[in-house]
Design a protein around this motif. Sequence first.
Motif, PDB file in Angstrom:
ATOM      1  N   GLU A 154      16.616  -0.325   0.184  1.00 50.87           N
ATOM      2  CA  GLU A 154      16.704   0.742   1.194  1.00 50.87           C
ATOM      3  C   GLU A 154      15.303   1.272   1.530  1.00 50.87           C
ATOM      4  OE1 GLU A 154      18.860   4.920   1.139  1.00 50.87           O
ATOM      5  OE2 GLU A 154      19.899   3.452  -0.119  1.00 50.87           O
ATOM      6  N   PHE A 155      14.543   1.519   0.489  1.00 56.28           N
ATOM      7  CA  PHE A 155      13.168   2.024   0.649  1.00 56.28           C
ATOM      8  C   PHE A 155      12.322   1.016   1.424  1.00 56.28           C
ATOM      9  CE2 PHE A 155       8.808   1.864  -1.062  1.00 56.28           C
ATOM     10  CZ  PHE A 155       8.361   3.140  -0.729  1.00 56.28           C
ATOM     11  N   ARG A 156      12.385  -0.241   0.974  1.00 57.12           N
ATOM     12  CA  ARG A 156      11.557  -1.281   1.598  1.00 57.12           C
ATOM     13  C   ARG A 156      11.861  -1.434   3.081  1.00 57.12           C
ATOM     14  NH1 ARG A 156      12.829  -6.294   2.919  1.00 57.12           N
ATOM     15  NH2 ARG A 156      14.674  -6.419   1.577  1.00 57.12           N
ATOM     16  N   LYS A 157      13.161  -1.511   3.405  1.00 59.12           N
ATOM     17  CA  LYS A 157      13.538  -1.748   4.806  1.00 59.12           C
ATOM     18  C   LYS A 157      13.061  -0.619   5.701  1.00 59.12           C
ATOM     19  CE  LYS A 157      17.280  -5.001   4.339  1.00 59.12           C
ATOM     20  NZ  LYS A 157      18.707  -5.178   4.158  1.00 59.12           N
ATOM     21  N   LYS A 158      13.201   0.607   5.220  1.00 56.59           N
ATOM     22  CA  LYS A 158      12.791   1.743   6.053  1.00 56.59           C
ATOM     23  C   LYS A 158      11.270   1.750   6.241  1.00 56.59           C
ATOM     24  CE  LYS A 158      14.202   6.425   6.919  1.00 56.59           C
ATOM     25  NZ  LYS A 158      15.026   7.546   6.526  1.00 56.59           N
ATOM     26  N   CYS A 159      10.555   1.445   5.167  1.00 52.36           N
ATOM     27  CA  CYS A 159       9.083   1.418   5.284  1.00 52.36           C
ATOM     28  C   CYS A 159       8.656   0.304   6.226  1.00 52.36           C
ATOM     29  CB  CYS A 159       8.432   1.232   3.925  1.00 52.36           C
ATOM     30  SG  CYS A 159       8.582   2.686   2.887  1.00 52.36           S
ATOM     31  N   GLU A 160       9.275  -0.877   6.043  1.00 50.50           N
ATOM     32  CA  GLU A 160       8.886  -2.011   6.892  1.00 50.50           C
ATOM     33  C   GLU A 160       9.167  -1.719   8.369  1.00 50.50           C
ATOM     34  OE1 GLU A 160       9.157  -5.838   3.905  1.00 50.50           O
ATOM     35  OE2 GLU A 160      10.960  -5.253   4.955  1.00 50.50           O
ATOM     36  N   GLN A 161      10.241  -0.978   8.604  1.00 47.27           N
ATOM     37  CA  GLN A 161      10.606  -0.687   9.990  1.00 47.27           C
ATOM     38  C   GLN A 161       9.712   0.394  10.622  1.00 47.27           C
ATOM     39  OE1 GLN A 161      14.759   0.217  10.455  1.00 47.27           O
ATOM     40  NE2 GLN A 161      14.594   0.420  12.669  1.00 47.27           N
ATOM     41  N   TYR A 162       9.382   1.421   9.838  1.00 43.54           N
ATOM     42  CA  TYR A 162       8.737   2.586  10.459  1.00 43.54           C
ATOM     43  C   TYR A 162       7.264   2.817  10.127  1.00 43.54           C
ATOM     44  CZ  TYR A 162      13.495   3.903  11.685  1.00 43.54           C
ATOM     45  OH  TYR A 162      14.760   3.906  12.202  1.00 43.54           O
ATOM     46  N   VAL A 163       6.742   2.124   9.120  1.00 45.21           N
ATOM     47  CA  VAL A 163       5.383   2.480   8.691  1.00 45.21           C
ATOM     48  C   VAL A 163       4.396   1.340   8.946  1.00 45.21           C
ATOM     49  CG1 VAL A 163       4.023   3.514   6.836  1.00 45.21           C
ATOM     50  CG2 VAL A 163       6.500   3.723   6.774  1.00 45.21           C
ATOM     51  N   ASP A 164       3.258   1.706   9.506  1.00 45.10           N
ATOM     52  CA  ASP A 164       2.171   0.739   9.640  1.00 45.10           C
ATOM     53  C   ASP A 164       1.197   0.963   8.488  1.00 45.10           C
ATOM     54  OD1 ASP A 164       2.933  -0.527  11.959  1.00 45.10           O
ATOM     55  OD2 ASP A 164       2.059   1.057  13.221  1.00 45.10           O
ATOM     56  N   VAL A 165       0.813  -0.119   7.842  1.00 47.77           N
ATOM     57  CA  VAL A 165      -0.205   0.017   6.790  1.00 47.77           C
ATOM     58  C   VAL A 165      -1.515   0.402   7.478  1.00 47.77           C
ATOM     59  CG1 VAL A 165      -1.509  -1.234   5.021  1.00 47.77           C
ATOM     60  CG2 VAL A 165       0.947  -1.639   5.286  1.00 47.77           C
ATOM     61  N   ARG A 166      -2.189   1.369   6.904  1.00 50.71           N
ATOM     62  CA  ARG A 166      -3.430   1.847   7.530  1.00 50.71           C
ATOM     63  C   ARG A 166      -4.530   0.785   7.479  1.00 50.71           C
ATOM     64  NH1 ARG A 166      -4.131   8.269   5.973  1.00 50.71           N
ATOM     65  NH2 ARG A 166      -2.168   8.928   6.886  1.00 50.71           N
ATOM     66  N   LYS A 167      -5.550   1.007   8.300  1.00 49.19           N
ATOM     67  CA  LYS A 167      -6.717   0.108   8.263  1.00 49.19           C
ATOM     68  C   LYS A 167      -7.505   0.373   6.982  1.00 49.19           C
ATOM     69  CE  LYS A 167      -7.872  -0.684  13.082  1.00 49.19           C
ATOM     70  NZ  LYS A 167      -7.652   0.381  14.056  1.00 49.19           N
ATOM     71  N   GLU A 168      -8.282  -0.624   6.583  1.00 46.80           N
ATOM     72  CA  GLU A 168      -9.162  -0.399   5.419  1.00 46.80           C
ATOM     73  C   GLU A 168     -10.311   0.525   5.814  1.00 46.80           C
ATOM     74  OE1 GLU A 168      -9.753  -4.707   5.057  1.00 46.80           O
ATOM     75  OE2 GLU A 168     -10.094  -4.260   2.942  1.00 46.80           O
ATOM     76  N   ILE A 169     -10.754   1.301   4.870  1.00 47.96           N
ATOM     77  CA  ILE A 169     -11.915   2.157   5.126  1.00 47.96           C
ATOM     78  C   ILE A 169     -13.172   1.405   4.691  1.00 47.96           C
ATOM     79  CG2 ILE A 169     -13.033   4.319   4.375  1.00 47.96           C
ATOM     80  CD1 ILE A 169     -10.067   5.366   4.266  1.00 47.96           C
ATOM     81  N   GLU A 170     -14.148   1.431   5.548  1.00 47.08           N
ATOM     82  CA  GLU A 170     -15.363   0.656   5.275  1.00 47.08           C
ATOM     83  C   GLU A 170     -16.164   1.213   4.084  1.00 47.08           C
ATOM     84  OE1 GLU A 170     -16.324  -2.274   6.240  1.00 47.08           O
ATOM     85  OE2 GLU A 170     -14.373  -2.220   7.204  1.00 47.08           O
ATOM     86  N   ILE A 171     -17.020   0.404   3.554  1.00 50.87           N
ATOM     87  CA  ILE A 171     -17.956   0.860   2.516  1.00 50.87           C
ATOM     88  C   ILE A 171     -18.881   1.879   3.184  1.00 50.87           C
ATOM     89  CG2 ILE A 171     -19.838   0.141   0.961  1.00 50.87           C
ATOM     90  CD1 ILE A 171     -18.504  -2.638   0.906  1.00 50.87           C
ATOM     91  N   PRO A 172     -19.132   3.035   2.548  1.00 50.42           N
ATOM     92  CA  PRO A 172     -20.004   4.035   3.188  1.00 50.42           C
ATOM     93  C   PRO A 172     -21.408   3.490   3.442  1.00 50.42           C
ATOM     94  CG  PRO A 172     -19.017   4.904   1.169  1.00 50.42           C
ATOM     95  CD  PRO A 172     -18.651   3.465   1.234  1.00 50.42           C
ATOM     96  N   LYS A 173     -22.066   4.130   4.398  1.00 55.39           N
ATOM     97  CA  LYS A 173     -23.449   3.721   4.692  1.00 55.39           C
ATOM     98  C   LYS A 173     -24.345   4.066   3.508  1.00 55.39           C
ATOM     99  CE  LYS A 173     -23.578   5.077   9.431  1.00 55.39           C
ATOM    100  NZ  LYS A 173     -23.043   6.338   9.422  1.00 55.39           N
TER     101      LYS A 173
END
Length: 429
Positions: A154-173
């Motif tokens: 149930e958890f997986r299906k809802k996440c897969e349907q509604y959530v986008d995995v965020r972009k990676e955050i770059e290494i700081p300057k």
Amino acid sequence: MSTGLIWFENNLRVKDNKALFEACEKHEQVIAVYCFDPRKFKKTKYGFPKTGKFRAKFLIESIKNLQENLNQLNISLLIFLQKPEEIIPEIARNHKIEAIYFQEEWTTEEKQIIAALKKKLPTIDFQSFYTQFLFHPEDIAYGDFNEIPKVYTEFRKKCEQYVDVRKEIEIPKQKPESNRIKNTSKTPNLKELGLEDYQQDSRTAFSFKGGEDEAWKRIDYYFWKTTKLSEYKQTRNGLLGKDYSSKLSAWLANGSISAVSIFHQVKKFEHEITKNQDTYWLIFELIWRDFFKYTSLKHGNSIFKLSGILDKKLDWKFSIESLQQWINGETKEDFVNANINEIAATGFMSNRGRQNVNSFWAKELKQDWRAGAAYFESVLVDYDVHSNWGNWMYNSGVGNDPRDRKFNIKKQADLYDPDNQYVDTWLKK
Ligand SMILES: Cc1cc2nc3c(=O)[nH]c(=O)nc-3n(C[C@H](O)[C@H](O)[C@H](O)COP(=O)(O)OP(=O)(O)OC[C@H]3O[C@@H](n4cnc5c(N)ncnc54)[C@H](O)[C@@H]3O)c2cc1C
């Protein structure tokens, strides 16, 4: 000049690390701290150390690599063998720290430390970030952690349907060289942590080496050089050899690599090499990892209770002799003994092995499941509080398994070790 402090815990990386990135963005000067907390190396009531030699060594390697990678950014990592709430206030005063950046944690021991720190540093701004998830807690389709379902699918299906995995955050300057401070601190060795050094067992499934760079080397090998990822689902129930599963767990557990980074590598692989059930399945398993984190966010300390999150009263026994026999690999089941010998000699055991060993202890012997979980906590190289206690509850009948299955150990051994290759490897001394 404004100074921020990045306090590292289980987020030992420079890539995709929001806490580090924010500290670098907001402050001209940034100092980094890691504490080997002596409480984590003490003996448990069962007699074994809370953190055993395999994870401790992996952690030492991880910290050394983190220090090198931070050095590249001209950030000094101060390392202590001391409680954070004792040493961080001193550093904060000496360096006129304005804000402390760290990964958000929610289990009691961690919360107590954060509360003690805040009490000692009432004027400092504390900034925490959920950087251990695949699906960020602010993005999930649940208004409140109490709404997290008990059933994984149930958890997986809802996440897969509604959530986008965020972009990676770059290494700081990179900061200017003037950001470096005098640093005489040293990483402790195993002896200083109260543990013995050891030689790696030649039978080990995988030579784990800590650090962010090593995590990326494994990705490079498993995904890009050998394309083993494209057969992950078919091989993940294996028991011998370094390629039957990703072996990313130890790096994920101490945050040397993020689940978000792995997700984006899978997507890249699917785009550039191949996309199939196997490539998806690694994401499927990363969602399991998230699920246990959300389960503990919802249920708090119940994950450590005998009756678990189901508050189910079962007829549990406990004998120290049974625990000793199980740990020594002296039960009536060769398959259990082989697996327990593997974990004792290497700090690793396959997922299939963990399920069987857990089921035997909790469902066959009906022994207090928490003693088994505590032993795993001690020896596992990849121990993660949520995954370990969550899986143990699951396989012990007091957690998220709606079917409450008991493993037939002999059948499992016939299926997954038909030629006794695994048992023969690990029953021989
Ligand atoms: C009793 C028991 C205790 C466990 N304790 C831990 C633990 O302390 N730390 C830990 O990371 N995993 C734990 N697991 C889950 C699983 O066994 C390990 O993650 C896996 O064997 C590690 O090998 P791998 O990285 O090659 O996994 P892969 O099969 O390659 O999986 C990829 C990643 O997905 C995640 N994952 C896979 N299976 C699970 C699962 N069942 N639950 C949660 N995450 C999963 C892990 O982060 C893993 O690295 C436990 C499982 C059981 C049955």
